[in-house]
Design a protein around this motif. Structure first.
Motif, mmCIF file in Angstrom:
data_model
loop_
_atom_site.group_PDB
_atom_site.id
_atom_site.type_symbol
_atom_site.label_atom_id
_atom_site.label_comp_id
_atom_site.label_asym_id
_atom_site.label_seq_id
_atom_site.Cartn_x
_atom_site.Cartn_y
_atom_site.Cartn_z
ATOM 1 N N HIS A 166 0.780 -1.070 -0.006
ATOM 2 C CA HIS A 166 0.091 -0.053 0.053
ATOM 3 C C HIS A 166 0.767 1.360 0.080
ATOM 4 O O HIS A 166 0.566 2.249 -0.696
ATOM 5 C CB HIS A 166 -1.040 0.069 1.339
ATOM 6 N N CYS A 177 -8.045 -4.940 8.904
ATOM 7 C CA CYS A 177 -8.111 -4.398 7.428
ATOM 8 C C CYS A 177 -9.370 -3.342 7.321
ATOM 9 O O CYS A 177 -8.958 -2.372 6.449
ATOM 10 C CB CYS A 177 -8.695 -5.636 6.507
ATOM 11 N N TRP A 194 -8.317 -1.187 3.779
ATOM 12 C CA TRP A 194 -8.171 -2.201 2.990
ATOM 13 C C TRP A 194 -9.328 -3.118 2.556
ATOM 14 O O TRP A 194 -10.087 -3.607 3.339
ATOM 15 C CB TRP A 194 -6.983 -3.276 3.654
#
Length: 257
Positions: free
Chosen positions: A50, A83, A88
């Motif tokens: 990321h 997450c 994400w």
């Protein structure tokens, strides 16, 4: 804590970027499924990718995927919550591993079948999500141990490739962006974060007795005698000289004895 402010994470991102570039792992418009087991390696892989995505000259998408083996002690909820907090995309694929192992009578040697089933589920999810690549969190210590396993078990001079076609699923490539990173660096990065605990594998005893654990320990043991062992192995694994090995397919006329 900002990721970019830690020296360890900056170094991890640098090695990740070098690996991605050197082995041409990511291209424009790629959709990448990232295996998120809940261990330190897979969590740090997602953080590094990321961070890389924000600065990369190409656009690519990431989807995290966790394989839920159906064990009550496996903390899939904690992984999913982490997450969400990171922003994400995350998918969960479930399978009753304990039930399948019992049915197939694999309880004594669960790891081979479990690994095959897990990889198959991830391949299927990658295809369903339109992902042409599956990113896994193996680091250089894993690469070195796999090479020794292959060498000493008579399976050829091979290891986990950094960018290879999936044997069991056409159209999907497996990439390993941590191929240049030592485990010690990933441990340092993990210590700077509060990552959720995924829970221990139910078959941890079998893993501890297996070849992979033995050869990982052997790498550590050899490094006590050869302090720069990992960097030297990395150099050798990138400098293949087939004409000086024993495969007759590479014999060259006039080669020196």
């Amino acid at each position: 804590m900002s990721e970019e402010k830690t020296a360890a994470f900056r170094e991890l991102c640098k090695l990740t970027g070098q690996a991605v570039s050197r082995y041409r792992m990511i291209g424009e418009g790629d959709r990448i499924l990232v295996g998120l087991s809940g261990g330190k390696d897979s969590f740090m892989l997602l953080h590094a990718l990321h961070a890389l995505r924000r600065k990369a000259p190409v656009r690519f998408d990431l989807i995290a995927a966790t394989f839920d083996p159906g064990f009550p002690e496996f903390n899939v909820a904690g992984i999913a919550d982490y997450c969400r907090r990171q922003g994400w995309e995350h998918r969960v694929v479930k399978l009753d591993i304990a039930g399948i192992l019992a049915e197939k009578r694999y309880e004594g040697t669960p790891c081979v079948l479990c690994s095959r089933l897990r990889r198959g589920k991830l391949y299927g999810l990658a295809a369903a999500e339109g992902c042409g690549k599956l990113a896994l969190g193996q680091h250089f210590d894993d690469i070195a141990a796999s090479f020794l396993m292959s060498l000493f078990r008579g399976q050829g001079l091979s290891t986990m490739g950094p960018n290879v076609a999936a044997k069991a699923k056409e159209g999907i490539r497996i990439i390993r962006p941590f191929v240049l990173a030592p485990e010690s660096l990933i441990v340092r990065c993990r210590e700077e974060r509060e990552l959720p605990q995924a829970g221990k594998c139910r078959y941890e005893a079998e893993l501890a007795d297996g070849d992979r654990a033995y050869f990982r320990g052997l790498v550590d043991e050899l490094a006590e005698r050869i302090p720069n062992l990992r960097s030297q192995m990395l150099r050798s694994l990138g400098n293949i000289q087939p004409g000086y090995l024993l495969d007759p397919a590479y014999l060259k006329p006039g080669a020196p004895d």
